[in-house]
Design a protein around this motif. Structure first.
Motif, PDB file in Angstrom:
ATOM      1  N   ILE A  86       0.825  -1.205   0.000  1.00  0.00           N
ATOM      2  CA  ILE A  86       0.000   0.000   0.000  1.00  0.00           C
ATOM      3  C   ILE A  86       0.862   1.260   0.000  1.00  0.00           C
ATOM      4  N   LEU A  87       1.864   1.286   0.841  1.00  0.00           N
ATOM      5  CA  LEU A  87       2.707   2.472   0.948  1.00  0.00           C
ATOM      6  C   LEU A  87       3.500   2.713  -0.343  1.00  0.00           C
ATOM      7  N   LEU A  88       4.169   1.684  -0.842  1.00  0.00           N
ATOM      8  CA  LEU A  88       5.006   1.844  -2.035  1.00  0.00           C
ATOM      9  C   LEU A  88       4.162   2.088  -3.284  1.00  0.00           C
ATOM     10  N   ALA A  89       3.041   1.384  -3.408  1.00  0.00           N
ATOM     11  CA  ALA A  89       2.190   1.556  -4.586  1.00  0.00           C
ATOM     12  C   ALA A  89       1.559   2.942  -4.615  1.00  0.00           C
ATOM     13  N   ALA A  90       1.122   3.438  -3.466  1.00  0.00           N
ATOM     14  CA  ALA A  90       0.532   4.779  -3.398  1.00  0.00           C
ATOM     15  C   ALA A  90       1.560   5.843  -3.768  1.00  0.00           C
ATOM     16  N   MET A  91       2.782   5.705  -3.279  1.00  0.00           N
ATOM     17  CA  MET A  91       3.833   6.673  -3.581  1.00  0.00           C
ATOM     18  C   MET A  91       4.181   6.652  -5.072  1.00  0.00           C
ATOM     19  N   LEU A  92       4.335   5.453  -5.634  1.00  0.00           N
ATOM     20  CA  LEU A  92       4.690   5.343  -7.048  1.00  0.00           C
ATOM     21  C   LEU A  92       3.559   5.843  -7.941  1.00  0.00           C
ATOM     22  N   ALA A  93       2.321   5.481  -7.625  1.00  0.00           N
ATOM     23  CA  ALA A  93       1.180   5.927  -8.424  1.00  0.00           C
ATOM     24  C   ALA A  93       1.044   7.447  -8.381  1.00  0.00           C
ATOM     25  N   TYR A  94       1.268   8.035  -7.213  1.00  0.00           N
ATOM     26  CA  TYR A  94       1.193   9.490  -7.081  1.00  0.00           C
ATOM     27  C   TYR A  94       2.259  10.164  -7.946  1.00  0.00           C
ATOM     28  N   MET A 152       2.613  -5.356  -6.666  1.00  0.00           N
ATOM     29  CA  MET A 152       2.801  -3.937  -6.942  1.00  0.00           C
ATOM     30  C   MET A 152       2.071  -3.477  -8.198  1.00  0.00           C
ATOM     31  N   ALA A 153       2.103  -4.256  -9.268  1.00  0.00           N
ATOM     32  CA  ALA A 153       1.539  -3.816 -10.544  1.00  0.00           C
ATOM     33  C   ALA A 153       0.047  -3.516 -10.420  1.00  0.00           C
ATOM     34  N   MET A 154      -0.722  -4.456  -9.894  1.00  0.00           N
ATOM     35  CA  MET A 154      -2.157  -4.243  -9.733  1.00  0.00           C
ATOM     36  C   MET A 154      -2.452  -3.093  -8.772  1.00  0.00           C
ATOM     37  N   SER A 155      -1.700  -2.998  -7.687  1.00  0.00           N
ATOM     38  CA  SER A 155      -1.933  -1.952  -6.702  1.00  0.00           C
ATOM     39  C   SER A 155      -1.632  -0.576  -7.284  1.00  0.00           C
ATOM     40  N   VAL A 156      -0.545  -0.448  -8.023  1.00  0.00           N
ATOM     41  CA  VAL A 156      -0.213   0.824  -8.668  1.00  0.00           C
ATOM     42  C   VAL A 156      -1.297   1.203  -9.672  1.00  0.00           C
ATOM     43  N   PHE A 157      -1.783   0.221 -10.412  1.00  0.00           N
ATOM     44  CA  PHE A 157      -2.850   0.472 -11.387  1.00  0.00           C
ATOM     45  C   PHE A 157      -4.103   1.017 -10.707  1.00  0.00           C
ATOM     46  N   MET A 158      -4.485   0.432  -9.572  1.00  0.00           N
ATOM     47  CA  MET A 158      -5.676   0.872  -8.839  1.00  0.00           C
ATOM     48  C   MET A 158      -5.475   2.258  -8.228  1.00  0.00           C
ATOM     49  N   PHE A 159      -4.334   2.473  -7.596  1.00  0.00           N
ATOM     50  CA  PHE A 159      -4.048   3.784  -7.001  1.00  0.00           C
ATOM     51  C   PHE A 159      -3.954   4.863  -8.081  1.00  0.00           C
ATOM     52  N   HIS A 160      -3.376   4.521  -9.210  1.00  0.00           N
ATOM     53  CA  HIS A 160      -3.237   5.469 -10.308  1.00  0.00           C
ATOM     54  C   HIS A 160      -4.605   5.982 -10.763  1.00  0.00           C
ATOM     55  N   GLY A 161      -5.546   5.060 -10.950  1.00  0.00           N
ATOM     56  CA  GLY A 161      -6.878   5.468 -11.381  1.00  0.00           C
ATOM     57  C   GLY A 161      -7.601   6.317 -10.345  1.00  0.00           C
ATOM     58  N   PHE A 162      -7.426   5.967  -9.074  1.00  0.00           N
ATOM     59  CA  PHE A 162      -8.104   6.717  -8.011  1.00  0.00           C
ATOM     60  C   PHE A 162      -7.528   8.124  -7.885  1.00  0.00           C
ATOM     61  N   ILE A 163      -6.204   8.246  -7.874  1.00  0.00           N
ATOM     62  CA  ILE A 163      -5.567   9.557  -7.717  1.00  0.00           C
ATOM     63  C   ILE A 163      -5.887  10.448  -8.918  1.00  0.00           C
ATOM     64  N   ARG A 164      -5.852   9.870 -10.094  1.00  0.00           N
ATOM     65  CA  ARG A 164      -6.094  10.649 -11.303  1.00  0.00           C
ATOM     66  C   ARG A 164      -7.528  11.162 -11.377  1.00  0.00           C
ATOM     67  N   GLY A 165      -8.469  10.413 -10.868  1.00  0.00           N
ATOM     68  CA  GLY A 165      -9.869  10.811 -10.998  1.00  0.00           C
ATOM     69  C   GLY A 165     -10.475  11.479  -9.784  1.00  0.00           C
ATOM     70  N   ASN A 166      -9.808  11.395  -8.621  1.00  0.00           N
ATOM     71  CA  ASN A 166     -10.450  11.875  -7.396  1.00  0.00           C
ATOM     72  C   ASN A 166      -9.602  12.824  -6.560  1.00  0.00           C
ATOM     73  N   MET A 167      -8.370  13.121  -6.963  1.00  0.00           N
ATOM     74  CA  MET A 167      -7.499  13.975  -6.162  1.00  0.00           C
ATOM     75  C   MET A 167      -7.300  15.324  -6.843  1.00  0.00           C
ATOM     76  N   PRO A 168      -7.969  16.379  -6.343  1.00  0.00           N
ATOM     77  CA  PRO A 168      -7.815  17.698  -6.960  1.00  0.00           C
ATOM     78  C   PRO A 168      -6.419  18.281  -6.719  1.00  0.00           C
ATOM     79  N   MET A 169      -5.860  18.859  -7.756  1.00  0.00           N
ATOM     80  CA  MET A 169      -4.531  19.454  -7.667  1.00  0.00           C
ATOM     81  C   MET A 169      -4.522  20.699  -6.794  1.00  0.00           C
TER      82      MET A 169
END
Length: 278
Positions: A86-94, A152-169
């Protein structure tokens, strides 16, 4: 009237599907309370048709599989690998989402492409390298490292979609204006807002790590290091198996992860549907 009939029909279909889905689990529960002769004679019989029901299978399973030690091993491996993923995938996806450069695009593309490679295709070279060359098998840290890498691959993919669609800059820009560094912005602003997807990935990864049999069987051979799925294999003999004890052992393995799912149920549902409604 048509709508009412349609709702009744849909409800009946859902009940039938639910019963079909739950039937194997119900039979495991029922047979875990039977003696071996009753399971072999009538495995599909219900509780009220069998005499001599007891919890002896659970006592025997608890002792024979060394449940407390196996539970400790499973808990340690599952918790450590889940936190790391969770920690590494969230950081990489961000980083990938916020830095739209060639390195980020290539890294994300390679991670997504790696998801189609089956584990069975690489398990022999993996064991050969880690066991024959590096000689680091039969260690919890090795198993945790492998679990983390393969997830890591699946987790990064999931975090990537969430951050891209739900995290305002705008939130991050406000943090930068207030003097936050990139690290502070991520851990104080971004990471707490990832709670829905974190809960989802926690339960998905924890389920995978807790129930995994193949990878631990390749890495661990010392009885003191066996996880719960591996410890249940001790009930299988060369020519026979104690089915009642096996059923009881399986239930003992399932109960902890069911408790985790119940605790995180609301967060899991919100994480799954996050981003579906704009």
């Amino acid at each position: 009237m048509k709508k009412k009939k349609s709702n009744i029909f849909s409800t009946i279909i859902l009940i039938v599907l639910f019963a079909a889905y739950m039937f194997p689990f119900i039979m495991v529960v029922i047979n875990s309370l039977k003696q071996k002769r009753d399971i072999i004679k009538s495995p599909f019989s219900w509780l009220f048709t069998i005499k001599g029901l007891s919890f002896d299978n659970f006592v025997k399973a608890f002792t024979q599989m060394d449940f407390l030690n196996a539970f400790k091993n499973s808990l340690l491996v599952t918790a450590s690998a889940t936190v790391l993923v969770i920690l590494l995938a969230a950081m990489l996806a961000y980083y990938i989402v916020r830095h739209n450069n060639k390195i980020s695009k290539i890294t994300f593309a390679l991670m997504v492409a790696s998801m189609i490679i089956p584990f069975q295709a690489i398990m022999i070279p993996l064991v050969s390298i880690y066991g024959g060359t590096l000689n680091v098998l039969n260690h919890r840290l090795t198993l945790i490292f492998m679990h983390t890498g393969f997830s890591m691959a699946m987790s990064v993919f999931m975090f990537h979609g969430f951050i891209r669609g739900n995290m305002p800059m705008a939130l991050e820009e406000a943090a930068y204006i207030d003097g936050c560094t990139h690290t502070q912005t991520f851990f104080k602003i971004v990471f707490p807002l990832l709670k829905p997807i974190i809960s989802t990935m926690a339960i998905l990864n924890a389920l995978a790590f807790w129930n995994d049999f193949l990878l631990p069987s390749l890495v661990l051979t010392d009885k003191k290091l066996l996880t719960l799925p591996l410890s249940t294999y001790s009930f299988y003999g060369t020519y026979s198996a104690d089915y009642g004890t096996i059923m009881a052992g399986l239930l003992l393995c399932v109960i902890p992860i069911l408790i985790l799912y119940v605790v995180l149920q609301k967060q899991i549902i919100s994480g799954v549907v996050a981003g579906a409604v704009k």
